[in-house]
Design a protein around this motif. Structure first.
Motif, mmCIF file in Angstrom:
data_model
loop_
_atom_site.group_PDB
_atom_site.id
_atom_site.type_symbol
_atom_site.label_atom_id
_atom_site.label_comp_id
_atom_site.label_asym_id
_atom_site.label_seq_id
_atom_site.Cartn_x
_atom_site.Cartn_y
_atom_site.Cartn_z
ATOM 1 N N LEU A 256 0.810 -1.227 0.000
ATOM 2 C CA LEU A 256 0.000 0.000 0.000
ATOM 3 C C LEU A 256 0.846 1.280 0.000
ATOM 4 O O LEU A 256 2.011 1.264 0.404
ATOM 5 N N LEU A 257 0.210 2.355 -0.451
ATOM 6 C CA LEU A 257 0.828 3.681 -0.337
ATOM 7 C C LEU A 257 0.605 4.215 1.080
ATOM 8 O O LEU A 257 1.496 4.776 1.699
ATOM 9 N N PHE A 258 -0.634 4.023 1.543
ATOM 10 C CA PHE A 258 -1.006 4.561 2.861
ATOM 11 C C PHE A 258 -1.498 3.400 3.714
ATOM 12 O O PHE A 258 -2.581 2.868 3.449
ATOM 13 N N GLU A 259 -0.731 3.027 4.701
ATOM 14 C CA GLU A 259 -1.218 1.922 5.535
ATOM 15 C C GLU A 259 -2.427 2.405 6.345
ATOM 16 O O GLU A 259 -2.531 3.601 6.687
ATOM 17 N N PRO A 260 -3.351 1.492 6.626
ATOM 18 C CA PRO A 260 -4.670 1.893 7.131
ATOM 19 C C PRO A 260 -4.667 2.728 8.407
ATOM 20 O O PRO A 260 -5.599 3.488 8.643
ATOM 21 N N TRP A 261 -3.649 2.598 9.224
ATOM 22 C CA TRP A 261 -3.659 3.331 10.492
ATOM 23 C C TRP A 261 -3.016 4.708 10.360
ATOM 24 O O TRP A 261 -2.901 5.444 11.332
ATOM 25 N N THR A 262 -2.582 5.054 9.131
ATOM 26 C CA THR A 262 -1.835 6.305 9.007
ATOM 27 C C THR A 262 -2.707 7.519 8.696
ATOM 28 O O THR A 262 -2.292 8.645 8.916
ATOM 29 N N VAL A 263 -3.910 7.299 8.141
ATOM 30 C CA VAL A 263 -4.750 8.454 7.799
ATOM 31 C C VAL A 263 -6.049 8.353 8.604
ATOM 32 O O VAL A 263 -6.952 7.578 8.272
ATOM 33 N N LEU A 264 -6.131 9.130 9.667
ATOM 34 C CA LEU A 264 -7.297 9.057 10.554
ATOM 35 C C LEU A 264 -7.814 10.460 10.819
ATOM 36 O O LEU A 264 -7.098 11.439 10.636
ATOM 37 N N LYS A 265 -9.063 10.507 11.288
ATOM 38 C CA LYS A 265 -9.611 11.806 11.678
ATOM 39 C C LYS A 265 -9.948 11.716 13.172
ATOM 40 O O LYS A 265 -10.812 10.906 13.544
ATOM 41 N N ASP A 266 -9.287 12.491 13.969
ATOM 42 C CA ASP A 266 -9.450 12.408 15.434
ATOM 43 C C ASP A 266 -9.364 10.958 15.906
ATOM 44 O O ASP A 266 -10.230 10.479 16.660
ATOM 45 N N ASN A 267 -8.394 10.256 15.397
ATOM 46 C CA ASN A 267 -8.153 8.850 15.769
ATOM 47 C C ASN A 267 -9.225 7.873 15.313
ATOM 48 O O ASN A 267 -9.259 6.727 15.743
ATOM 49 N N GLU A 268 -10.140 8.336 14.516
ATOM 50 C CA GLU A 268 -11.215 7.469 13.997
ATOM 51 C C GLU A 268 -11.019 7.298 12.493
ATOM 52 O O GLU A 268 -10.516 8.201 11.833
ATOM 53 N N PRO A 269 -11.449 6.156 11.931
ATOM 54 C CA PRO A 269 -11.322 6.002 10.478
ATOM 55 C C PRO A 269 -12.299 6.899 9.715
ATOM 56 O O PRO A 269 -13.412 7.145 10.188
ATOM 57 N N TYR A 270 -11.862 7.341 8.569
ATOM 58 C CA TYR A 270 -12.761 8.085 7.673
ATOM 59 C C TYR A 270 -13.798 7.116 7.113
ATOM 60 O O TYR A 270 -13.441 6.021 6.678
ATOM 61 N N LYS A 271 -15.038 7.551 7.071
ATOM 62 C CA LYS A 271 -16.080 6.653 6.555
ATOM 63 C C LYS A 271 -16.507 7.021 5.137
ATOM 64 O O LYS A 271 -17.416 6.437 4.570
ATOM 65 N N VAL A 272 -15.867 8.051 4.606
ATOM 66 C CA VAL A 272 -16.176 8.505 3.247
ATOM 67 C C VAL A 272 -14.853 8.662 2.495
ATOM 68 O O VAL A 272 -13.871 9.154 3.056
ATOM 69 N N PHE A 273 -14.863 8.223 1.230
ATOM 70 C CA PHE A 273 -13.612 8.189 0.456
ATOM 71 C C PHE A 273 -12.975 9.571 0.270
ATOM 72 O O PHE A 273 -11.790 9.761 0.541
ATOM 73 N N THR A 274 -13.775 10.555 -0.236
ATOM 74 C CA THR A 274 -13.166 11.810 -0.688
ATOM 75 C C THR A 274 -12.376 12.530 0.412
ATOM 76 O O THR A 274 -11.210 12.888 0.198
ATOM 77 N N PRO A 275 -12.942 12.735 1.612
ATOM 78 C CA PRO A 275 -12.110 13.383 2.651
ATOM 79 C C PRO A 275 -10.895 12.552 3.034
ATOM 80 O O PRO A 275 -9.815 13.100 3.309
ATOM 81 N N TRP A 276 -11.047 11.219 3.011
ATOM 82 C CA TRP A 276 -9.891 10.356 3.304
ATOM 83 C C TRP A 276 -8.791 10.587 2.266
ATOM 84 O O TRP A 276 -7.632 10.770 2.594
#
Ligand SMILES: Cc1cc2nc3c(=O)[nH]c(=O)nc-3n(C[C@H](O)[C@H](O)[C@H](O)COP(=O)(O)OP(=O)(O)OC[C@H]3O[C@@H](n4cnc5c(N)ncnc54)[C@H](O)[C@@H]3O)c2cc1C
Length: 471
Positions: free
Chosen positions: A128-148
Motif C-alpha cells: 500500500l501507499l497509505f497503511e490503514p492506520w496512518t490516515v485518521l480523523k481524530d483517531n477514527e477512520p474516515y467513513k467517506v472516500f473523498t475526505p480520506w
C-alpha cells in the motif's frame, strides 16, 4: 551462516519488495518461501488459482536467475514456517503485511511464537501507499472516500520504489513441492486465459508501460468505454503484488505526470480506491461478510436459483448485462462500470443478496480481492461505507447507449445479436418484430428479458425505502 526466510505472500515480485531487500542487505543466505495456505479463511477462487500458478512460475524463474530456489509448501502457514525455521535454524523471518483480520493474525501469531527466542521476525509494507492506520480523523477512520483521499494526499506523496536486490546470497536447495502437484489450474479455466494475460512481475511491468505510454493521457474519458482497451488492467498484477502501487506512482511522476493532469489524477485516484478498500477492511474486518450498514440486515432477498444462474451465465436477455457476464467468464476480468452495472442488476433488479454476487466474482475474477470485492459489492448494494445511495440503480439500457453506442462490446460477447443494428441492440425486447429480419427471434435465439427493468427498479426502490424508513 544462519539463513533468512522471506515469506512471499501477495508480493510476488523482486523489485520494491522491502522484505526481500532487507534479507539481501543482511548478507545471509536467503530462503524464498511461498506457502499455499489450506485454511478455510484463505480460500481462493478458480480464476485466481490459475493466476497464482503462473505468477509463482514467473517468480520462481526470476529468483532462479539470482541463484535462488522458490520453496513451495502447502498447509497452515504458521506450522510450515515454524517447521522450516527448525529445519534450517533460520535467524530471521521477514514478510510483507496484509490487512484482513485473518492475515493480520497470521503475522501476529508468528511474531508471538518467536518472541522469546533470538529469532527476528519483521513485517514490511509491500502492498500500500497509505497503511490503514496512518490516515485518521481524530483517531477514527474516515467513513467517506473523498475526505480520506484529500487527507491522504495532503501529506508526503513522494513515493519511491526500491529496485530489486542486485545480488542475494542463496541458501542450499531444500525440500519443496512442485507447482504442478498443487493442481491450481482446473480444466475449467486452464486454457481460456492463456492468450489474454501474462501473470508475473515482467507481465505487470509490460502492461504498466503500455498503459503509461499509450493510455494514461485519455484514461479519464476512455475508462468508461466498454469496447475500448482504455484502462490499465493492472488489477490482477496489483492484487498478487507483482507490481506495487509505489512503483506505479513513481513511474507516473517520472513520466512527467502528476495529480494535476486529468488522466494521471484519475488513475492515481483509482489506486486510491484500492487503498481505501484495504482501509475499510482493516477498520471493519467483517466487510466481506456483513452489511456495513446493518439497517438492511433483515431485508428479504430473492432465492431464485434460476435468476442467479441466468445472471452468472449471461442469459438474462439484457444485452449489456449478458455481454459483461460472458466476458467475465471468458477473460476473468470486467470493467469497473460494468461491475457496478451487473452488481446493481443482481442486487436491485433481481433482488439477490450482494454476497451471491461477491461469491461469483470471487470465483471468476483473476483479480478477486477480499477488500475491493467486498467494498465494491457493498457499495453497489447500498449497504457499504460511502456506498451509492440505495436509490442509485443503474439502467443497463442507457448505460450501453451511452458507453457502447454502436453495440460493439455487446456484439463481441453476445454473438447472437451481431447483425442487429445499434438502434435495436440495447433494448431488443422493444423491437422484437424488427429483430426477426436480423435473424433473431426473442425467446428462441436470445432470451426475453428476465425482468421488466422499470418495474423491478420500482420494486427495489420500495423494498429499500421501507428498510430505510424503519431505521
Ligand atoms: C462489485 C465490484 C466488485 C469489484 N471487485 C474487485 C476485485 O475483486 N478486485 C479488484 O482489484 N477490484 C475490484 N473492483 C474494483 C474495480 O472494478 C477494478 O479494480 C477495476 O475494474 C480493475 O480494472 P483496471 O485494473 O483496468 O482498473 P483501472 O481503472 O486501470 O484502475 C487502476 C487500479 O486501481 C484500482 N481500482 C480501480 N477502481 C477501483 C475500485 N472501484 N475499487 C478498488 N480499487 C480500484 C485497481 O487496483 C486497478 O487496477 C470491484 C468493483 C465493483 C463495483
Amino acid at each position: 551462516m544462519r539463513p533468512t526466510i522471506v515469506w512471499f505472500r501477495r508480493d510476488l515480485r523482486l523489485s520494491d519488495n522491502l522484505a526481500l531487500a532487507e534479507a539481501a542487505s543482511l548478507g545471509k543466505p536467503v530462503i524464498a518461501l511461498y506457502v499455499y495456505d489450506t485454511n478455510e479463511e484463505a480460500h481462493m477462487g478458480g480464476a485466481s488459482q490459475w493466476w497464482l500458478h503462473h505468477s509463482l512460475k514467473a517468480l520462481a524463474k526470476s529468483l532462479q536467475e539470482k541463484g535462488l530456489q522458490l520453496v513451495l509448501r502447502r498447509g497452515d502457514p504458521l506450522t510450515i514456517i515454524t517447521q522450516l525455521q527448525q529445519e534450517t535454524n533460520a535467524s530471521h523471518i521477514l514478510w510483507g503485511r496484509l490487512y484482513s483480520a485473518y492475515e493480520r493474525q497470521l503475522g501476529e501469531k508468528l511474531k508471538k511464537h518467536f518472541s522469546d527466542s533470538d529469532i527476528i521476525t519483521s513485517s514490511f509494507n509491500n502492498s500500500l501507499l497509505f497503511e490503514p492506520w496512518t490516515v485518521l480523523k481524530d483517531n477514527e477512520p474516515y467513513k467517506v472516500f473523498t475526505p480520506w483521499w484529500k487527507k491522504a494526499i495532503s501529506g508526503e506523496i513522494d513515493f519511491k520504489y526500491t529496485k530489486a536486490p542486485s545480488s542475494i546470497k542463496p541458501y542450499k536447495n531444500i525440500a519443496s513441492d512442485t507447482l504442478n502437484e498443487w493442481q491450481l489450474i482446473s480444466p475449467h479455466w486452464g486454457h481460456k486465459f492463456d492468450d489474454q494475460w501474462t501473470p508475473g512481475e515482467q507481465g505487470g511491468k509490460k502492461r504498466f508501460n503500455f498503459f503509461l505510454h499509450h493510455l494514461i493521457e485519455n484514461y479519464a474519458k476512455d475508462r468508461d468505454l466498454f469496447a475500448k482497451d482504455g484502462t490499465s488492467k493492472l488489477s490482477p498484477h496489483l492484487h498478487f503484488g507483482e507490481i506495487s502501487p509505489r512503483y506505479c506512482w513513481q513511474r507516473v511522476y517520472d513520466a512527467g505526470y502528476s495529480l494535476k493532469n486529468k488522466g494521471a489524477e484519475s488513475f492515481l485516484r483509482e489506486l486510491g480506491w484500492r487503498e481505501y478498500s484495504y482501509y475499510l477492511l482493516y477498520h471493519f474486518p467483517t466487510l466481506p461478510t456483513e452489511n456495513w450498514r446493518d439497517i438492511y440486515n433483515n431485508m428479504p432477498w430473492s432465492q431464485s436459483k434460476a435468476d442467479l444462474k441466468a445472471w452468472q451465465t449471461g442469459q438474462t436477455g439484457i444485452p449489456l448485462i449478458d455481454a459483461a457476464m460472458r466476458a467475465l467468464w471468458a477473460t476473468g476480468w470486467m470493467h469497473n462500470r460494468l461491475r457496478m452495472g451487473v452488481g446493481s442488476f443482481l442486487t436491485k433488479n433481481l433482488g439477490h443478496h450482494w454476497k451471491k454476487g461477491l461469491a461469483w466474482f470471487d470465483d471468476t475474477l483473476v483479480d478477486a480481492d477480499e477488500a475491493s470485492n467486498a467494498a465494491g459489492w457493498q457499495w453497489i448494494a447500498g449497504s457499504g461505507a460511502d456506498a451509492a445511495p440505495y436509490f442509485r440503480i443503474f439502467n443497463p439500457t442507457s448505460q450501453s447507449e451511452k458507453f457502447d453506442p454502436e453495440g460493439t462490446y455487446i456484439k463481441q460477447w453476445v454473438p447472437e445479436l451481431q447483425h442487429v443494428p445499434a438502434a435495436y441492440i440495447h433494448a431488443p425486447w422493444e423491437h422484437a418484430e424488427k429483430l426477426k429480419s436480423y435473424g433473431v427471434e426473442l425467446g428462441k435465439d436470445y432470451p426475453h428479458p428476465l425482468v421488466d427493468l422499470k418495474r423491478s427498479r420500482q420494486e427495489a426502490l420500495d423494498r429499500y425505502a421501507e428498510f430505510v424508513k424503519k431505521a
